[in-house]
Scaffold this motif. Sequence first.
Motif, PDB file in Angstrom:
ATOM      1  N   THR A 154       0.166   4.589   3.086  1.00  0.00           N
ATOM      2  CA  THR A 154       0.833   3.778   2.074  1.00  0.00           C
ATOM      3  C   THR A 154       1.013   2.357   2.571  1.00  0.00           C
ATOM      4  O   THR A 154       0.775   1.386   1.847  1.00  0.00           O
ATOM      5  CB  THR A 154       2.202   4.394   1.686  1.00  0.00           C
ATOM      6  N   SER A 155       1.419   2.215   3.827  1.00  0.00           N
ATOM      7  CA  SER A 155       1.606   0.895   4.417  1.00  0.00           C
ATOM      8  C   SER A 155       0.291   0.123   4.452  1.00  0.00           C
ATOM      9  O   SER A 155       0.239  -1.068   4.115  1.00  0.00           O
ATOM     10  CB  SER A 155       2.173   1.046   5.829  1.00  0.00           C
ATOM     11  N   LYS A 181      -0.723  -0.891   0.898  1.00  0.00           N
ATOM     12  CA  LYS A 181       0.100  -2.014   0.462  1.00  0.00           C
ATOM     13  C   LYS A 181      -0.390  -3.304   1.109  1.00  0.00           C
ATOM     14  O   LYS A 181      -0.515  -4.327   0.442  1.00  0.00           O
ATOM     15  CB  LYS A 181       1.568  -1.763   0.804  1.00  0.00           C
ATOM     16  N   GLU A 227      -1.841  -6.541  -0.850  1.00  0.00           N
ATOM     17  CA  GLU A 227      -1.249  -7.868  -0.693  1.00  0.00           C
ATOM     18  C   GLU A 227      -2.297  -8.886  -0.252  1.00  0.00           C
ATOM     19  O   GLU A 227      -2.312 -10.020  -0.732  1.00  0.00           O
ATOM     20  CB  GLU A 227      -0.096  -7.827   0.316  1.00  0.00           C
ATOM     21  N   LEU A 269       4.477   4.334  -4.737  1.00  0.00           N
ATOM     22  CA  LEU A 269       4.114   2.925  -4.645  1.00  0.00           C
ATOM     23  C   LEU A 269       4.572   2.095  -5.840  1.00  0.00           C
ATOM     24  O   LEU A 269       4.441   0.886  -5.823  1.00  0.00           O
ATOM     25  CB  LEU A 269       2.589   2.778  -4.526  1.00  0.00           C
ATOM     26  N   GLU A 299       6.802  -0.941  -5.165  1.00  0.00           N
ATOM     27  CA  GLU A 299       6.085  -1.952  -4.394  1.00  0.00           C
ATOM     28  C   GLU A 299       5.083  -2.706  -5.266  1.00  0.00           C
ATOM     29  O   GLU A 299       4.882  -3.893  -5.118  1.00  0.00           O
ATOM     30  CB  GLU A 299       5.335  -1.303  -3.226  1.00  0.00           C
ATOM     31  N   LEU A 300       4.453  -1.987  -6.181  1.00  0.00           N
ATOM     32  CA  LEU A 300       3.391  -2.585  -6.981  1.00  0.00           C
ATOM     33  C   LEU A 300       3.922  -3.336  -8.196  1.00  0.00           C
ATOM     34  O   LEU A 300       3.220  -4.177  -8.748  1.00  0.00           O
ATOM     35  CB  LEU A 300       2.412  -1.495  -7.434  1.00  0.00           C
TER      36      LEU A 300
END
Length: 190
Positions: free
Chosen positions: A9-10, A13, A17, A70, A73-74
């Motif tokens: 996941t990190s 992400k 980005e 996510l 975050e998204l």
Amino acid sequence: MASRGAIETSKLKQNLEEQLDRLMQQLQDLEECREELDADEYEETKKETLEQLSEFNDSLKKIMSGNMTLIDELSGMQLAIQAAISQAFKTPEVIRMFAKKQPGQLRTRLAEMDRDLMVGKLGRDLYTQQKGEILTALRKLGEKLTPDDETFLSANAGAALSQFERVSSDLGSGDKVFALASFEVEKSKQ
């Protein structure tokens, strides 16, 4: 002990980005080189970049529909894409700082603009547009605005910024953010 997808996941992400940064840098570079390009070349390059943003948005849709961890975050990235596509923000640098949730950098940019206006390095119209974008981004990030900033924003916010702020404040979930961003992408294609 298993990471249970935390590492993946990190990394995902981080990759997203970086992709968003690249596209926002592309838009910023295009604006900075606008004078060097003829009108057709500028429009074609901008259209291609917006198409890439649209494809990126489609990828985010697929990720969000399959991985609920996510979504939060998204959502910020979705709002940034929506702002870029809908032309609510005309300054890629502001979009980037908004997407990365960097209120400190937005405030620094605002202070630089105040200085540039005073020394005549920045025109009043561009200053007003960019200050409105930055103040709107700060408000959307939950930052407290001064009464003077609130007054400036209410007096100078354009229709696109007002619409972006009104719609994005109504959005409660990633699904709604996505639906709106998708609508803006489709509208920009026409």
